[in-house]
Write a protein that holds these residues in place. Sequence first.
Motif, short mmCIF file in Angstrom:
data_model
loop_
_atom_site.label_atom_id
_atom_site.label_comp_id
_atom_site.label_asym_id
_atom_site.label_seq_id
_atom_site.Cartn_x
_atom_site.Cartn_y
_atom_site.Cartn_z
N TYR A 8 -14.70 36.31 -3.99
CA TYR A 8 -15.52 36.81 -5.09
C TYR A 8 -14.72 37.18 -6.34
O TYR A 8 -15.20 37.04 -7.45
CB TYR A 8 -16.33 38.03 -4.63
CG TYR A 8 -17.27 37.75 -3.49
CD1 TYR A 8 -17.89 36.51 -3.37
CD2 TYR A 8 -17.55 38.72 -2.54
CE1 TYR A 8 -18.75 36.24 -2.32
CE2 TYR A 8 -18.41 38.45 -1.49
CZ TYR A 8 -19.01 37.21 -1.38
OH TYR A 8 -19.86 36.95 -0.34
N VAL A 20 -14.13 34.43 -8.93
CA VAL A 20 -15.37 34.09 -9.63
C VAL A 20 -15.69 35.16 -10.67
O VAL A 20 -16.04 34.86 -11.81
CB VAL A 20 -16.52 33.95 -8.63
CG1 VAL A 20 -17.84 33.71 -9.35
CG2 VAL A 20 -16.24 32.80 -7.66
N TYR A 21 -15.55 36.42 -10.27
CA TYR A 21 -15.84 37.52 -11.20
C TYR A 21 -14.92 37.49 -12.43
O TYR A 21 -15.36 37.70 -13.56
CB TYR A 21 -15.71 38.86 -10.49
CG TYR A 21 -15.78 40.03 -11.44
CD1 TYR A 21 -16.98 40.38 -12.07
CD2 TYR A 21 -14.64 40.76 -11.75
CE1 TYR A 21 -17.03 41.44 -12.96
CE2 TYR A 21 -14.68 41.82 -12.64
CZ TYR A 21 -15.88 42.16 -13.24
OH TYR A 21 -15.93 43.18 -14.14
N ALA A 34 -13.79 35.16 -13.99
CA ALA A 34 -14.15 34.12 -14.94
C ALA A 34 -15.42 34.46 -15.73
O ALA A 34 -15.80 33.71 -16.64
CB ALA A 34 -14.35 32.79 -14.21
N THR A 35 -16.06 35.60 -15.42
CA THR A 35 -17.31 35.94 -16.09
C THR A 35 -17.05 36.56 -17.46
O THR A 35 -15.97 37.08 -17.75
CB THR A 35 -18.12 36.94 -15.25
OG1 THR A 35 -17.39 38.18 -15.15
CG2 THR A 35 -18.39 36.39 -13.85
N LYS A 36 -18.08 36.53 -18.29
CA LYS A 36 -18.00 37.15 -19.62
C LYS A 36 -17.82 38.66 -19.50
O LYS A 36 -17.16 39.29 -20.32
CB LYS A 36 -19.25 36.82 -20.41
CG LYS A 36 -19.37 35.34 -20.75
CD LYS A 36 -20.64 35.05 -21.53
CE LYS A 36 -20.73 33.57 -21.88
NZ LYS A 36 -21.97 33.24 -22.64
N GLU A 37 -18.44 39.23 -18.48
CA GLU A 37 -18.30 40.67 -18.27
C GLU A 37 -16.84 41.06 -18.04
O GLU A 37 -16.33 42.00 -18.67
CB GLU A 37 -19.13 41.11 -17.07
CG GLU A 37 -18.95 42.57 -16.69
CD GLU A 37 -19.71 42.94 -15.44
OE1 GLU A 37 -19.21 43.80 -14.69
OE2 GLU A 37 -20.80 42.38 -15.21
N ALA A 38 -16.16 40.36 -17.17
CA ALA A 38 -14.76 40.67 -16.88
C ALA A 38 -13.89 40.48 -18.11
O ALA A 38 -12.99 41.28 -18.39
CB ALA A 38 -14.25 39.80 -15.74
N HIS A 39 -14.17 39.41 -18.87
CA HIS A 39 -13.40 39.17 -20.09
C HIS A 39 -13.59 40.29 -21.10
O HIS A 39 -12.63 40.78 -21.71
CB HIS A 39 -13.82 37.84 -20.71
CG HIS A 39 -13.35 36.65 -19.93
ND1 HIS A 39 -13.85 35.39 -20.12
CD2 HIS A 39 -12.42 36.54 -18.95
CE1 HIS A 39 -13.26 34.54 -19.30
NE2 HIS A 39 -12.39 35.22 -18.57
N PHE A 53 -21.60 41.15 -22.07
CA PHE A 53 -21.44 40.85 -20.65
C PHE A 53 -22.15 39.56 -20.25
O PHE A 53 -21.75 38.88 -19.30
CB PHE A 53 -22.02 42.00 -19.80
CG PHE A 53 -21.19 43.26 -19.82
CD1 PHE A 53 -19.98 43.33 -20.51
CD2 PHE A 53 -21.63 44.39 -19.16
CE1 PHE A 53 -19.24 44.49 -20.53
CE2 PHE A 53 -20.88 45.57 -19.15
CZ PHE A 53 -19.68 45.62 -19.85
N TRP A 54 -23.22 39.21 -20.99
CA TRP A 54 -24.01 38.06 -20.60
C TRP A 54 -24.13 37.01 -21.70
O TRP A 54 -24.60 35.91 -21.45
CB TRP A 54 -25.43 38.50 -20.21
CG TRP A 54 -25.40 39.53 -19.11
CD1 TRP A 54 -25.27 39.29 -17.77
CD2 TRP A 54 -25.48 40.94 -19.24
NE1 TRP A 54 -25.24 40.46 -17.06
CE2 TRP A 54 -25.38 41.50 -17.94
CE3 TRP A 54 -25.65 41.80 -20.35
CZ2 TRP A 54 -25.44 42.87 -17.71
CZ3 TRP A 54 -25.70 43.15 -20.10
CH2 TRP A 54 -25.60 43.69 -18.81
#
Length: 259
Positions: free
Chosen positions: A229, A232-233, A235-240, A257-258
């Motif tokens: 997981y 994958v996380y 690579a998300t906009k939220e993590a960035h 985040f989205w």
Amino acid sequence: MIDYTDILVETDGAVLTIAINRPETGNKFRHQTCLELFDALQHYRLDPALRAAVLTGTGEKFFCVGGEHEPVTSFDQSQVLPIIDVYQAIDTIPKPIVAAVNGFAVGGGNVLHMVCDLTVAADTAVFRQVGPLVGSFDAGYGSWYLEDTIGRKRAKEMWYLNRKYSAAQAREMGLVNEVVPAAELRDRAAEVARELTTRSPMALGGLKAAFSGRHNGVSGQARMAHDQYLSVYLATKEAHEVSESFAERRNPDPERFWT
């Protein structure tokens, strides 16, 4: 990889084959064998070109008949066979491993194939646990996983009564997946391994972590959370956004985040 004396390693495309090469001893594992198996398994884990592995024994009579135990006079790690490290590696490496049982799988050899993801057996293979018969036991992988595989009553029967089971009986009780003529074993195991290379690596890794998570406790959960997981996380906009806001010494903007 280290120089191997006790095992043979071959690569065919994305498939790695590891064979215990001590047929004069029944392919027993000793300290050196365990170190070599562990090393080869780590090489398999870290090489992105390798997608499936086959574990077998050389010769036609023995897969593996257990370990060569030296007398232990005190608790000294140098005196303890590091076979648990091998079992754990097979069980937790996030890639599939197929056992090709070419003959007798006895004691630790039976455990060795059992912790693999799939087992293809020659019709001449024989399976047995001999612990109480020879003054030994396996209170970990060899008992817990055997119970999961064939059920509690069968597992206790196998351990307490030390009977020999044919490949056909092993297939009937769910100890192996397939039984093939001995002459076809290596080809069939390689075929199964090649089929696995066409499956989603991440999905296989996630399934393997899920299957072993119940017995591996926090380690099993960590493999799901971290190995599957987290990447994958990240690579998300939220993590960035959270990472960038921290670096820029500002509060994160939830709208990013989205979007």
